[in-house]
Every structure is written in structure tokens, then in C-alpha cells.
Design a protein around this motif. Structure first.
Motif, PDB file in Angstrom:
ATOM      1  N   ARG A   9       0.871  -1.176   0.000  1.00  0.00           N
ATOM      2  CA  ARG A   9       0.000   0.000   0.000  1.00  0.00           C
ATOM      3  C   ARG A   9       0.901   1.216   0.000  1.00  0.00           C
ATOM      4  O   ARG A   9       1.891   1.253   0.724  1.00  0.00           O
ATOM      5  CB  ARG A   9      -0.896   0.006   1.234  1.00  0.00           C
ATOM      6  CG  ARG A   9      -1.880   1.188   1.215  1.00  0.00           C
ATOM      7  CD  ARG A   9      -2.825   1.153   2.383  1.00  0.00           C
ATOM      8  NE  ARG A   9      -2.103   1.507   3.600  1.00  0.00           N
ATOM      9  CZ  ARG A   9      -2.613   1.364   4.820  1.00  0.00           C
ATOM     10  NH1 ARG A   9      -3.805   0.849   5.000  1.00  0.00           N
ATOM     11  NH2 ARG A   9      -1.908   1.720   5.879  1.00  0.00           N
ATOM     12  N   ALA A  10       0.558   2.195  -0.823  1.00  0.00           N
ATOM     13  CA  ALA A  10       1.339   3.421  -0.879  1.00  0.00           C
ATOM     14  C   ALA A  10       0.436   4.564  -1.304  1.00  0.00           C
ATOM     15  O   ALA A  10      -0.586   4.352  -1.944  1.00  0.00           O
ATOM     16  CB  ALA A  10       2.491   3.268  -1.871  1.00  0.00           C
ATOM     17  N   THR A  11       0.828   5.763  -0.930  1.00  0.00           N
ATOM     18  CA  THR A  11       0.153   6.956  -1.415  1.00  0.00           C
ATOM     19  C   THR A  11       0.903   7.380  -2.675  1.00  0.00           C
ATOM     20  O   THR A  11       2.121   7.605  -2.624  1.00  0.00           O
ATOM     21  CB  THR A  11       0.205   8.071  -0.353  1.00  0.00           C
ATOM     22  OG1 THR A  11      -0.426   7.566   0.834  1.00  0.00           O
ATOM     23  CG2 THR A  11      -0.522   9.317  -0.819  1.00  0.00           C
ATOM     24  N   GLN A  84      -1.506  -0.991  -9.582  1.00  0.00           N
ATOM     25  CA  GLN A  84      -1.886   0.134 -10.441  1.00  0.00           C
ATOM     26  C   GLN A  84      -2.250   1.347  -9.590  1.00  0.00           C
ATOM     27  O   GLN A  84      -2.660   1.207  -8.453  1.00  0.00           O
ATOM     28  CB  GLN A  84      -3.095  -0.250 -11.308  1.00  0.00           C
ATOM     29  CG  GLN A  84      -2.835  -1.417 -12.238  1.00  0.00           C
ATOM     30  CD  GLN A  84      -1.985  -1.071 -13.438  1.00  0.00           C
ATOM     31  OE1 GLN A  84      -1.743   0.096 -13.733  1.00  0.00           O
ATOM     32  NE2 GLN A  84      -1.511  -2.080 -14.128  1.00  0.00           N
ATOM     33  N   ALA A  85      -2.154   2.529 -10.172  1.00  0.00           N
ATOM     34  CA  ALA A  85      -2.332   3.767  -9.410  1.00  0.00           C
ATOM     35  C   ALA A  85      -3.727   3.970  -8.849  1.00  0.00           C
ATOM     36  O   ALA A  85      -3.894   4.594  -7.826  1.00  0.00           O
ATOM     37  CB  ALA A  85      -1.972   4.963 -10.256  1.00  0.00           C
ATOM     38  N   GLU A  86      -4.753   3.443  -9.532  1.00  0.00           N
ATOM     39  CA  GLU A  86      -6.103   3.624  -8.995  1.00  0.00           C
ATOM     40  C   GLU A  86      -6.220   2.922  -7.640  1.00  0.00           C
ATOM     41  O   GLU A  86      -7.191   3.079  -6.933  1.00  0.00           O
ATOM     42  CB  GLU A  86      -7.193   3.167  -9.965  1.00  0.00           C
ATOM     43  CG  GLU A  86      -7.020   1.771 -10.534  1.00  0.00           C
ATOM     44  CD  GLU A  86      -6.176   1.743 -11.804  1.00  0.00           C
ATOM     45  OE1 GLU A  86      -5.408   2.689 -12.063  1.00  0.00           O
ATOM     46  OE2 GLU A  86      -6.284   0.764 -12.549  1.00  0.00           O
ATOM     47  N   ASP A  87      -5.185   2.177  -7.293  1.00  0.00           N
ATOM     48  CA  ASP A  87      -5.160   1.494  -6.009  1.00  0.00           C
ATOM     49  C   ASP A  87      -4.345   2.255  -4.976  1.00  0.00           C
ATOM     50  O   ASP A  87      -3.881   1.701  -4.014  1.00  0.00           O
ATOM     51  CB  ASP A  87      -4.585   0.081  -6.181  1.00  0.00           C
ATOM     52  CG  ASP A  87      -5.412  -0.732  -7.154  1.00  0.00           C
ATOM     53  OD1 ASP A  87      -6.642  -0.760  -6.981  1.00  0.00           O
ATOM     54  OD2 ASP A  87      -4.847  -1.301  -8.096  1.00  0.00           O
ATOM     55  N   LYS A  92      -2.811  -3.863  -2.260  1.00  0.00           N
ATOM     56  CA  LYS A  92      -2.949  -4.547  -3.531  1.00  0.00           C
ATOM     57  C   LYS A  92      -1.863  -5.608  -3.625  1.00  0.00           C
ATOM     58  O   LYS A  92      -0.702  -5.342  -3.345  1.00  0.00           O
ATOM     59  CB  LYS A  92      -2.786  -3.510  -4.654  1.00  0.00           C
ATOM     60  CG  LYS A  92      -2.816  -4.074  -6.051  1.00  0.00           C
ATOM     61  CD  LYS A  92      -4.222  -4.144  -6.593  1.00  0.00           C
ATOM     62  CE  LYS A  92      -4.334  -5.055  -7.776  1.00  0.00           C
ATOM     63  NZ  LYS A  92      -4.322  -4.502  -9.066  1.00  0.00           N
ATOM     64  N   THR A  93      -2.246  -6.822  -4.015  1.00  0.00           N
ATOM     65  CA  THR A  93      -1.262  -7.906  -4.152  1.00  0.00           C
ATOM     66  C   THR A  93      -0.350  -7.620  -5.339  1.00  0.00           C
ATOM     67  O   THR A  93      -0.827  -7.425  -6.456  1.00  0.00           O
ATOM     68  CB  THR A  93      -1.984  -9.258  -4.337  1.00  0.00           C
ATOM     69  OG1 THR A  93      -2.824  -9.472  -3.199  1.00  0.00           O
ATOM     70  CG2 THR A  93      -0.986 -10.404  -4.463  1.00  0.00           C
TER      71      THR A  93
END
Length: 157
Positions: A9-11, A84-87, A92-93
């Protein structure tokens, strides 16, 4: 055989398609023996390109090793997926590990990540996430880009 996913997980700031780049990408892990529970002291890395034969001609795995404590032969393999960025800000795995007696218990992101400018498509290669933060500047859009607050967890698939 147990499948364990590594979730990241990242911003993401003005960045898209964050991913681990190439078959030589190094997944730095601490691994635990499923038999006796011994955890590796040092970070060990797996690469998609690596392959070692399993005993008795049962195919191959990314890593095969004997436990220092109980001498059991364990193995772990990798299957790649992509963040992907929308995540942004969601877990996200990004990779799945096929575990036969070896289980990942910790992950350290290092160099080798890649991403693109969200609006511009500008490639950013060899992003190092060891500090859990990264930033740069997108010349095309005159905007700062960044990946912040990188965290991870393991999930059973």
C-alpha cells in the motif's frame, strides 16, 4: 502448497503503474521454516529468473533451501501481479509466493520499482523504496511525483 500474497500500500502522487520491474527484480524477504518455525536472520532475495530443482524430480522452485535448524528441505516460488495507481492507499497484491514449507514473514522493498507519470506517461525507472518514500519531478507536466508511506502485509490467497 500454500499461496501467500505480498500486498503493498502506498500513497501515489501524480504517478501510475507502480510495479516491480523485470525478472531480475529482487524480493527481499525474511523466511520462516513451516516445520520448526526458525526465521532467517538475514534478508534473502528471490528473483523470478531463478530456478532450482526440487528433490525427486518434482519440478522446480525459485528457491530451495534446507532449514539450518531441522534440516527439512523447503522451497518457495513466485508469481507476479501488478500494482496500479487507482489502487493508491489500498492494499494490492503485487506478487504471490508458492510456499512449500517456507513462509515469508517480512518484506523489505529496495531498488527496481518502476512507474509512470499519471498524466504524462513519463517513465520513472529504478525507483528505490527502501526509505518507504520516493519523489521526483515530471518535466512534462511540471509537477512533483512521489510514492509515500509504503507499507506491506502478507495474505493467504
Amino acid at each position: 502448497l500454500q499461496r501467500i500474497g505480498l500486498q503493498l500500500r502506498a500513497t501515489l502522487e501524480n504517478i501510475t503503474r507502480l510495479r516491480a520491474e523485470g525478472e531480475d527484480f529482487r524480493w527481499y524477504l525474511k523466511l520462516k521454516c513451516g516445520n520448526c518455525g526458525e526465521v532467517s536472520e538475514k534478508w534473502q532475495y528471490l528473483r523470478l529468473m531463478d530456478s532450482a530443482p526440487l528433490k525427486g524430480g518434482r519440478g522446480s522452485a525459485t528457491m530451495v533451501q534446507k532449514c539450518k535448524l531441522c534440516s527439512r528441505e523447503n522451497s518457495i516460488g513466485t508469481v507476479l501481479t501488478q500494482l496500479q495507481a487507482e489502487d493508491s492507499e489500498k492494499f494490492k497484491t503485487i506478487v504471490e509466493f508458492e510456499c512449500r514449507g517456507l513462509e515469508p514473514v517480512d518484506f523489505q522493498p529496495q531498488a527496481g520499482f518502476a512507474a509512470e507519470g499519471a498524466e504524462s506517461g513519463t517513465p520513472f525507472n529504478d525507483i528505490n523504496l527502501l526509505e518507504k518514500d520516493w519523489n521526483d519531478y515530471d518535466e512534462k507536466t511540471k509537477e512533483s511525483v512521489g510514492i509515500y508511506e509504503v507499507t506491506h502485509k502478507f495474505v493467504k490467497c
